[in-house]
Write an enzyme that holds these catalytic residues in place. Structure first.
Site, PDB file in Angstrom:
ATOM      1  N   HIS A   1      -8.084   1.301  -4.280  1.00 18.06           N
ATOM      2  CA  HIS A   1      -9.040   1.076  -3.187  1.00 18.06           C
ATOM      3  C   HIS A   1      -9.724   2.406  -2.871  1.00 18.06           C
ATOM      4  O   HIS A   1      -9.124   3.282  -2.253  1.00 18.06           O
ATOM      5  CB  HIS A   1      -8.256   0.534  -1.984  1.00 18.06           C
TER       6      HIS A   1
ATOM      7  N   MET B   1     -11.888   4.549  -0.837  1.00 17.84           N
ATOM      8  CA  MET B   1     -12.581   4.765   0.427  1.00 17.84           C
ATOM      9  C   MET B   1     -13.247   6.138   0.327  1.00 17.84           C
ATOM     10  O   MET B   1     -12.788   7.143   0.885  1.00 17.84           O
ATOM     11  CB  MET B   1     -11.588   4.716   1.600  1.00 17.84           C
TER      12      MET B   1
ATOM     13  N   HIS C   1      -1.089  -1.406  -4.326  1.00 19.75           N
ATOM     14  CA  HIS C   1      -2.353  -1.031  -3.679  1.00 19.75           C
ATOM     15  C   HIS C   1      -2.388   0.483  -3.477  1.00 19.75           C
ATOM     16  O   HIS C   1      -1.530   1.055  -2.800  1.00 19.75           O
ATOM     17  CB  HIS C   1      -2.471  -1.753  -2.329  1.00 19.75           C
TER      18      HIS C   1
ATOM     19  N   MET D   1      -8.810   8.306  -0.497  1.00 21.01           N
ATOM     20  CA  MET D   1      -9.769   8.687   0.541  1.00 21.01           C
ATOM     21  C   MET D   1     -10.306  10.091   0.233  1.00 21.01           C
ATOM     22  O   MET D   1      -9.567  10.936  -0.263  1.00 21.01           O
ATOM     23  CB  MET D   1      -9.080   8.685   1.898  1.00 21.01           C
TER      24      MET D   1
ATOM     25  N   ASP E   1      -6.766  -6.437   4.120  1.00 21.66           N
ATOM     26  CA  ASP E   1      -6.121  -5.128   4.107  1.00 21.66           C
ATOM     27  C   ASP E   1      -6.184  -4.469   5.475  1.00 21.66           C
ATOM     28  O   ASP E   1      -7.260  -4.127   5.956  1.00 21.66           O
ATOM     29  CB  ASP E   1      -6.864  -4.261   3.072  1.00 21.66           C
TER      30      ASP E   1
ATOM     31  N   SER F   1       0.850  -1.197   0.000  1.00 24.49           N
ATOM     32  CA  SER F   1       0.000   0.000   0.000  1.00 24.49           C
ATOM     33  C   SER F   1       0.883   1.244   0.000  1.00 24.49           C
ATOM     34  O   SER F   1       1.677   1.458   0.919  1.00 24.49           O
ATOM     35  CB  SER F   1      -0.883   0.025   1.250  1.00 24.49           C
TER      36      SER F   1
ATOM     37  N   MET G   1     -11.660  -5.800   4.971  1.00 25.29           N
ATOM     38  CA  MET G   1     -10.851  -4.880   5.782  1.00 25.29           C
ATOM     39  C   MET G   1     -10.571  -5.504   7.140  1.00 25.29           C
ATOM     40  O   MET G   1     -11.497  -5.982   7.812  1.00 25.29           O
ATOM     41  CB  MET G   1     -11.585  -3.544   5.971  1.00 25.29           C
TER      42      MET G   1
ATOM     43  N   ASP H   1      -4.410   3.584  -2.123  1.00 20.74           N
ATOM     44  CA  ASP H   1      -5.502   3.971  -1.204  1.00 20.74           C
ATOM     45  C   ASP H   1      -5.974   5.391  -1.474  1.00 20.74           C
ATOM     46  O   ASP H   1      -5.198   6.336  -1.323  1.00 20.74           O
ATOM     47  CB  ASP H   1      -5.004   3.876   0.246  1.00 20.74           C
TER      48      ASP H   1
HETATM   49  C1  DX5 Z   1      -6.383   1.789   5.330  1.00 20.89           C
HETATM   50  C2  DX5 Z   1      -5.952   1.325   3.937  1.00 20.89           C
HETATM   51  C3  DX5 Z   1      -4.950   0.214   4.012  1.00 20.89           C
HETATM   52  C4  DX5 Z   1      -3.685   0.614   4.773  1.00 20.89           C
HETATM   53  C5  DX5 Z   1      -2.889  -0.636   5.064  1.00 20.89           C
HETATM   54  O1  DX5 Z   1      -7.557   2.527   5.224  1.00 20.89           O
HETATM   55  O2  DX5 Z   1      -7.042   0.861   3.187  1.00 20.89           O
HETATM   56  O3  DX5 Z   1      -4.602  -0.205   2.685  1.00 20.89           O
HETATM   57  O4  DX5 Z   1      -2.917   1.498   3.992  1.00 20.89           O
HETATM   58  O5  DX5 Z   1      -1.784  -0.226   5.782  1.00 20.89           O
HETATM   59  P1  DX5 Z   1      -1.092  -1.103   6.893  1.00 20.89           P
HETATM   60  O6  DX5 Z   1      -0.573  -2.317   6.170  1.00 20.89           O
HETATM   61  O7  DX5 Z   1      -0.040  -0.168   7.376  1.00 20.89           O
HETATM   62  O8  DX5 Z   1      -2.140  -1.450   7.913  1.00 20.89           O
HETATM   63 ZN    ZN Z   2      -6.449  -0.145   1.275  1.00 24.14          ZN
END
Ligand code: DX5
Ligand code: ZN
Length: 213
Positions: free
Chosen positions: A63, A65, A32, A36, A170, A8, A136, A34
């Site tokens: 991903h 969010m 990956h 948001m 994740d 990620s 998750m 992320d």
């Molecule tokens: C959190 C993200 C994850 C996060 C994982 O909202 O969706 O992908 O970055 O990070 P670690 O592996 O540090 O928990």
């Molecule tokens: Zn993620």
């Protein structure tokens, strides 16, 4: 079932993102990404142009969010930024069915995600349209949180229902938690903190693969 490691980039150094990706590229299967929106979760992360600028042979596993993946344009933005697959949350405000149908029409990989406290039942209506499911194992929004083992029951149940489906997990994945996730039935492992916050990323990835055995 092939095991895939998906670093990620939320934990990578944003100002040298291309360099960070190049460093881990030879040792992993997916990237990956992320995203948001500050509404679905408090933080905001990368802009589409930053992700578009990342040149990699790795499939970009985006991903989302975000509250409105379709109506707020995130799906279009990240298709343009080179996404191979886009994950929407069942907890989002847009219709998941519509998001998945749109992704299929655009020939982009489809994935659906549920948060730790969302029951597996919420996912079932979308299973036939999903190329992957993301379970998750932390509450979304932040890197480096602790793994929530209670989600493994959902992984087990889902694997029984779908023996061939890519099941991604994740959040809080490390050398100490990856094996229980694999044993429950996950085969795609997101790791941010466990990779990018280590000085030797190659060794950190190797350690994760060793722990899978
Ligand atoms: C959190 C993200 C994850 C996060 C994982 O909202 O969706 O992908 O970055 O990070 P670690 O592996 O540090 O928990
Ligand atoms: Zn993620």
């Amino acid at each position: 079932m092939r095991y895939k490691i998906a670093p990620s980039i939320l934990s990578a150094k944003r100002e040298i993102l291309q360099k960070e990706v190049k460093e881990i590229e030879p040792f992993v299967e997916l990237l990956h990404v992320d995203i948001m929106d500050g509404k679905f979760v408090p933080p905001t992360t990368f802009r589409p142009d930053e992700i578009k600028a990342v040149r990699t042979k790795l499939p970009k596993d985006v991903h989302l969010m975000v509250e409105r993946p379709l109506t707020d344009g995130f799906i279009d933005d990240y298709i343009d930024a080179g996404a191979s697959s886009i994950t929407v949350h069942v907890e989002a405000k847009d219709s998941v069915k519509e998001c998945l149908a749109y992704l299929k029409m655009k020939k982009i990989g489809t994935a659906v995600s549920i948060n730790p406290h969302t029951p597996l039942e919420k996912l079932l209506p979308f299973l036939d349209e999903a190329d992957m499911v993301l379970i998750m194992s932390v509450n979304p929004g932040y890197a480096a949180q602790s793994f929530i083992p209670e989600v493994l029951g959902k992984v087990k149940e889902l694997r029984k229902l779908k023996p061939k489906l890519d099941i991604e997990i994740d959040g809080g994945i490390s050398k100490d938690t990856i094996k229980q996730a694999k044993d429950a039935g996950a085969n795609v492992f997101v790791a941010g903190n466990a990779i990018f916050n280590k000085p030797d990323r190659k060794a950190a990835i190797k350690e994760l693969r060793e722990a899978l055995k």
